[in-house]
Design a protein around this motif. Structure first.
Motif, PDB file in Angstrom:
ATOM      1  N   ALA B  83       0.872  -1.213   0.137  1.00  0.00           N
ATOM      2  CA  ALA B  83       0.104   0.018   0.112  1.00  0.00           C
ATOM      3  C   ALA B  83       1.105   1.005  -0.181  1.00  0.00           C
ATOM      4  O   ALA B  83       1.717   1.382   0.953  1.00  0.00           O
ATOM      5  CB  ALA B  83      -0.932   0.045   1.308  1.00  0.00           C
ATOM      6  N   PHE B  84       0.924   1.959  -1.205  1.00  0.00           N
ATOM      7  CA  PHE B  84       1.752   2.983  -1.298  1.00  0.00           C
ATOM      8  C   PHE B  84       1.554   4.061  -0.354  1.00  0.00           C
ATOM      9  O   PHE B  84       0.502   4.638  -0.036  1.00  0.00           O
ATOM     10  CB  PHE B  84       1.574   3.688  -2.761  1.00  0.00           C
ATOM     11  CG  PHE B  84       2.450   2.815  -3.642  1.00  0.00           C
ATOM     12  CD1 PHE B  84       2.078   1.493  -3.760  1.00  0.00           C
ATOM     13  CD2 PHE B  84       3.261   3.379  -4.527  1.00  0.00           C
ATOM     14  CE1 PHE B  84       2.493   0.624  -4.848  1.00  0.00           C
ATOM     15  CE2 PHE B  84       4.014   2.682  -5.655  1.00  0.00           C
ATOM     16  CZ  PHE B  84       3.298   1.619  -5.835  1.00  0.00           C
ATOM     17  N   PRO B  87       0.018   7.231  -3.180  1.00  0.00           N
ATOM     18  CA  PRO B  87      -0.513   6.364  -4.318  1.00  0.00           C
ATOM     19  C   PRO B  87      -0.469   7.235  -5.773  1.00  0.00           C
ATOM     20  O   PRO B  87      -0.612   8.625  -5.555  1.00  0.00           O
ATOM     21  CB  PRO B  87      -1.993   6.061  -3.864  1.00  0.00           C
ATOM     22  CG  PRO B  87      -2.023   6.307  -2.490  1.00  0.00           C
ATOM     23  CD  PRO B  87      -0.839   7.184  -2.259  1.00  0.00           C
ATOM     24  N   VAL B  88      -0.252   6.760  -6.696  1.00  0.00           N
ATOM     25  CA  VAL B  88       0.108   7.481  -8.052  1.00  0.00           C
ATOM     26  C   VAL B  88      -1.368   7.598  -8.669  1.00  0.00           C
ATOM     27  O   VAL B  88      -2.126   6.859  -8.852  1.00  0.00           O
ATOM     28  CB  VAL B  88       1.127   6.596  -8.799  1.00  0.00           C
ATOM     29  CG1 VAL B  88       1.536   7.381 -10.287  1.00  0.00           C
ATOM     30  CG2 VAL B  88       2.109   6.199  -8.121  1.00  0.00           C
ATOM     31  N   VAL B 142      -7.656   6.168 -11.868  1.00  0.00           N
ATOM     32  CA  VAL B 142      -7.167   5.696 -10.717  1.00  0.00           C
ATOM     33  C   VAL B 142      -6.456   6.902 -10.067  1.00  0.00           C
ATOM     34  O   VAL B 142      -5.477   7.693 -10.392  1.00  0.00           O
ATOM     35  CB  VAL B 142      -5.865   4.690 -11.218  1.00  0.00           C
ATOM     36  CG1 VAL B 142      -5.003   4.267  -9.945  1.00  0.00           C
ATOM     37  CG2 VAL B 142      -6.135   3.685 -11.712  1.00  0.00           C
ATOM     38  N   ASN B 143      -7.085   7.140  -8.786  1.00  0.00           N
ATOM     39  CA  ASN B 143      -6.517   8.118  -7.656  1.00  0.00           C
ATOM     40  C   ASN B 143      -6.549   9.521  -8.433  1.00  0.00           C
ATOM     41  O   ASN B 143      -6.190  10.608  -7.594  1.00  0.00           O
ATOM     42  CB  ASN B 143      -5.013   7.928  -7.502  1.00  0.00           C
ATOM     43  CG  ASN B 143      -4.921   6.568  -6.643  1.00  0.00           C
ATOM     44  OD1 ASN B 143      -5.753   6.191  -5.792  1.00  0.00           O
ATOM     45  ND2 ASN B 143      -3.983   5.888  -6.755  1.00  0.00           N
ATOM     46  N   GLU B 155      -6.376   2.192  -1.685  1.00  0.00           N
ATOM     47  CA  GLU B 155      -5.146   1.356  -1.559  1.00  0.00           C
ATOM     48  C   GLU B 155      -5.498   0.053  -0.762  1.00  0.00           C
ATOM     49  O   GLU B 155      -5.341  -0.934  -1.052  1.00  0.00           O
ATOM     50  CB  GLU B 155      -3.820   1.891  -0.733  1.00  0.00           C
ATOM     51  CG  GLU B 155      -3.245   3.098  -1.535  1.00  0.00           C
ATOM     52  CD  GLU B 155      -2.330   2.466  -2.699  1.00  0.00           C
ATOM     53  OE1 GLU B 155      -2.923   2.921  -3.900  1.00  0.00           O
ATOM     54  OE2 GLU B 155      -1.616   1.638  -2.596  1.00  0.00           O
TER      55      GLU B 155
END
Lengths: 429, 252
Positions: B83-84, B87-88, B142-143, B155
């Motif tokens: 889990a970053f 997050p990108v 995404v994000n 995540e």
């Protein structure tokens, strides 16, 4: 017609000789126009990389290398050859090797729509020709003017909306190396509306140098939405010139998708000739091998309260070269102009090249203009993020490139065209 | 589950991990704490397979396989999940398309067929509830445009979808308000089982009030300098990292 001996370029002279002996004459182009076009060609020659606008696109070298001899021999095409190129939602019109082919085209009577060959123009209609594409401004326009085929004339009469897209299929069927000069004129009269798809194919077996010139006129309060679908394949070298003039309260949009072609040079020149009109130019290309894709745009804001938007994106793989050169003129009277330009590119290999050259020339003082350009490799952070979720390197790259192109593919409002572009784009990834 | 032995890693000339030893078994929750620059995020990046780092020494075994030999995507397919911390954002790739691709590539790796669309959507619905993620977010890019809290919840949502054996949560608590922290922690707790394991990487003790660790390790200057039970985290919170810094500065 005799040619003067002191020509500047041997390539041009050879080409002139070869074409002159083999081209059939068209009725609509006045002799005086043809002679002055040839004079211009002899004087200027086919542009090479010393010419500022052709710095990254040496047409002369292409002709010297690939078109030493021009046979001008073509295969006959049947309806079966055309069938897979058609678009279901549209009226499909076919231009073969520069000549409008009525037999292969669909016939449909639509109120307010005129479709005919340039040879059938009335004398007043003839007057429109060459009003936008002047052969004393550009050697490729001159070449086209001198040796033009019997192209297509499309007109939408004022106050008419054409309910389905018009799809012009330009197809080459050469079985030995050839040069085609395709010409058309699109006239959208006041308060009329149309969608035009122009698809470019080579289903011949030989190298073709395709020199296309289109004049488009968008009348007051009219709307023209265009799509150029370029998928001519590895044997094709093409220069596509669009000379567009749009008028008060009108709206012109063009989306160009370049999916294959050894050399594709697009000159898209739009004059915003009166106030309160808008022009949108978008383009997407993906190139591989040694392909060369070169998009040149010129937006000429002449009057106040107009808007222009440009978004060009490219993906260059292998040893391919992509170029974007976008010029915006804002003339003295063009106050309150909004002009935006953006060019974004991804280099997929160390041997690929992207050239970008935005140019703004602004002579009015109350305007909003901006341009941006970016060229880079694929986003490694995003790539790692996808891989860290179990997505393989190749699928991850494809996902990211699709995402990069999506906003342009989303602009296509014709489902089967969108599907066609998407399929070819995915294959090219 | 995972066995890390004498792991050294550098970026450029700079050695950041200088001999990490850690053993995590199925069913366990480990917390790795430490001051800024101690190497916490480097450890998670090296384990997940980020290529910016060079592993210079040591070995990592993950479920019997040499983890360091595997590509980032194969580590994920073997059941490792990171889990970053950041997050990108990936404009143009929808969350749904992204997850379906990920899930099916993992399934293909294990010789399983693609999950039918209907089952997949049912799974999305079920798992997004776990972290109270608005179903609309699933169809967005995404994000992109997600708030900090939404990104972190996304995540954990991905983690729920991919059902990893080992989850490494890198500063998942950073940038979360208390409500979002509760939601994220409850999601992680619900995903816990005797067959999987979790490594929590955090600067603060706060997260550990909600996800209670079995073991706490203090990372400092690229080494684990102290290990203990959950009370070690409270001790760190009370005393700060200064004592650790003093105690281990000489060893540098």
């Amino acid at each position: 017609m005799s040619l003067v001996a002191d020509n500047k370029s041997a390539v041009t002279q050879t080409l002139l000789d070869q074409l002159q002996s083999k081209s059939s004459k068209v009725a609509f182009m006045p002799d005086a126009e043809i002679i002055s076009a040839i004079r211009y060609l002899e004087d200027k020659g086919i542009p090479n990389n010393k010419h500022e606008d052709y710095k990254y696109c040496n047409i002369e070298a292409v002709l010297r290398k690939e078109f030493k001899s021009v046979e001008q021999a073509f295969n006959e095409l049947t309806k079966a050859d055309i069938a897979p190129l058609k678009i279901d939602e549209a009226i499909n019109l076919v231009v073969v090797n520069g000549n409008y082919n009525e037999a292969l085209s669909e016939k449909m009577i639509v109120k307010g729509l005129t479709v005919k060959s340039l040879n059938e123009l009335s004398s007043s209609e003839k007057g429109l020709l060459s009003s936008q594409a002047k052969s004393d401004t550009d050697a490729l326009i001159a070449l086209n003017t001198a040796f033009t085929g019997n192209g297509l004339f499309l007109q939408v009469d004022k106050n008419n909306i054409i309910p389905m897209p018009l799809h012009v299929i330009y197809v080459n069927s050469g079985n030995s190396s050839n040069v085609t000069n395709t010409r058309n004129f699109v006239n959208i009269q006041a308060s009329a509306e149309a969608t035009l798809i122009e698809s470019f194919y080579n289903i011949g077996t030989a190298k073709v140098f395709s020199n296309f010139v289109s004049e488009k006129f968008v009348g007051e309060n009219a709307k023209l939405t265009c799509y150029a679908f370029q998928n001519e394949g590895a044997l094709s070298y093409s220069v596509n010139t669009n000379q567009v003039r749009i008028n008060k309260y009108s709206n012109y949009t063009n989306n160009t998708f370049t999916l294959s072609g050894e050399l594709v040079r697009n000159n898209h020149n739009v004059v915003l000739a009166d106030s309160n009109c808008e022009a949108h130019l978008n383009g997407l290309f993906i190139s591989n091998g040694t392909q060369q894709i070169d998009n040149h745009t010129l937006i000429d804001h002449q009057m106040p309260h107009c808007e222009s938007n440009e978004l060009y994106k490219g993906i260059a793989k292998d040893k391919s070269v992509g170029t974007f050169n976008g010029k915006i003129f804002v003339r003295k009277d063009a106050q309150k102009t909004n002009a935006y330009q953006s060019s974004k590119n991804i280099l997929m290999s160390d041997d690929a090249t992207i050239n970008t050259k935005p140019q703004l020339e602004i002579y009015a003082d109350d305007v909003k203009c901006s341009h941006g350009t970016s060229t880079g490799k694929i986003d490694t952070e995003a790539l790692f993020y996808l891989k860290a979720r179990g997505i393989g390197e190749e699928s991850a790259r494809k996902l990211l490139l699709q995402a990069f192109a999506q906003e342009l593919i989303d602009k296509i409002e014709i489902p089967s065209l969108q599907e066609r572009v998407l399929n070819l784009f995915e294959k090219a990834l | 589950m995972i066995s890390i032995k004498n792991l050294h890693a550098s970026i450029g000339d700079k050695e950041i991990l200088r001999g990490i030893n850690l053993e995590v078994k199925a069913g366990e929750v480990h917390a790795i704490m430490g001051p800024n620059g101690s190497g916490k995020s480097t450890l998670s990046s090296v384990l997940a397979g980020r290529e910016d780092y060079d592993v210079t020494e040591g070995e990592v075994t993950f479920n019997g396989k040499d983890l360091l030999e595997l590509s980032a995507e194969d580590r994920a397919r073997e059941g490792l999940f990171l889990a970053f911390q950041y997050p990108v954002e990936i404009p143009g790739v929808s969350n749904i398309n992204f997850l379906r691709t990920a899930l099916n590539e993992i399934r293909a790796y294990h010789g399983q067929e693609e999950m039918p669309a209907k089952d997949f959507l049912a799974l999305v619905k079920e798992k997004s509830k776990l972290v109270e993620l608005d179903s609309k977010l699933a169809s967005r890019s995404v994000n992109e445009g997600f708030s900090g809290g939404e990104k972190k919840r996304n995540e954990i949502f991905q983690m729920a979808m991919l059902n990893p054996k080992l989850a490494i949560l890198d500063e998942t608590d950073s940038g979360l308000d208390i409500d979002a922290l509760r939601i994220v922690a409850s999601g992680v707790n619900k995903l816990k089982s005797k067959d999987n394991a979790t490594i929590l990487i955090t600067h603060y003790q706060r997260l550990l009030d909600y996800i209670v660790p079995d073991f706490v390790h203090i990372l400092y200057k690229g080494r684990i300098v102290k290990s203990g039970g959950k009370e070690l985290a409270l001790e760190m919170e009370a005393k700060g990292y200064d004592e650790i810094k003093k105690e281990f500065e000489i060893a540098d």
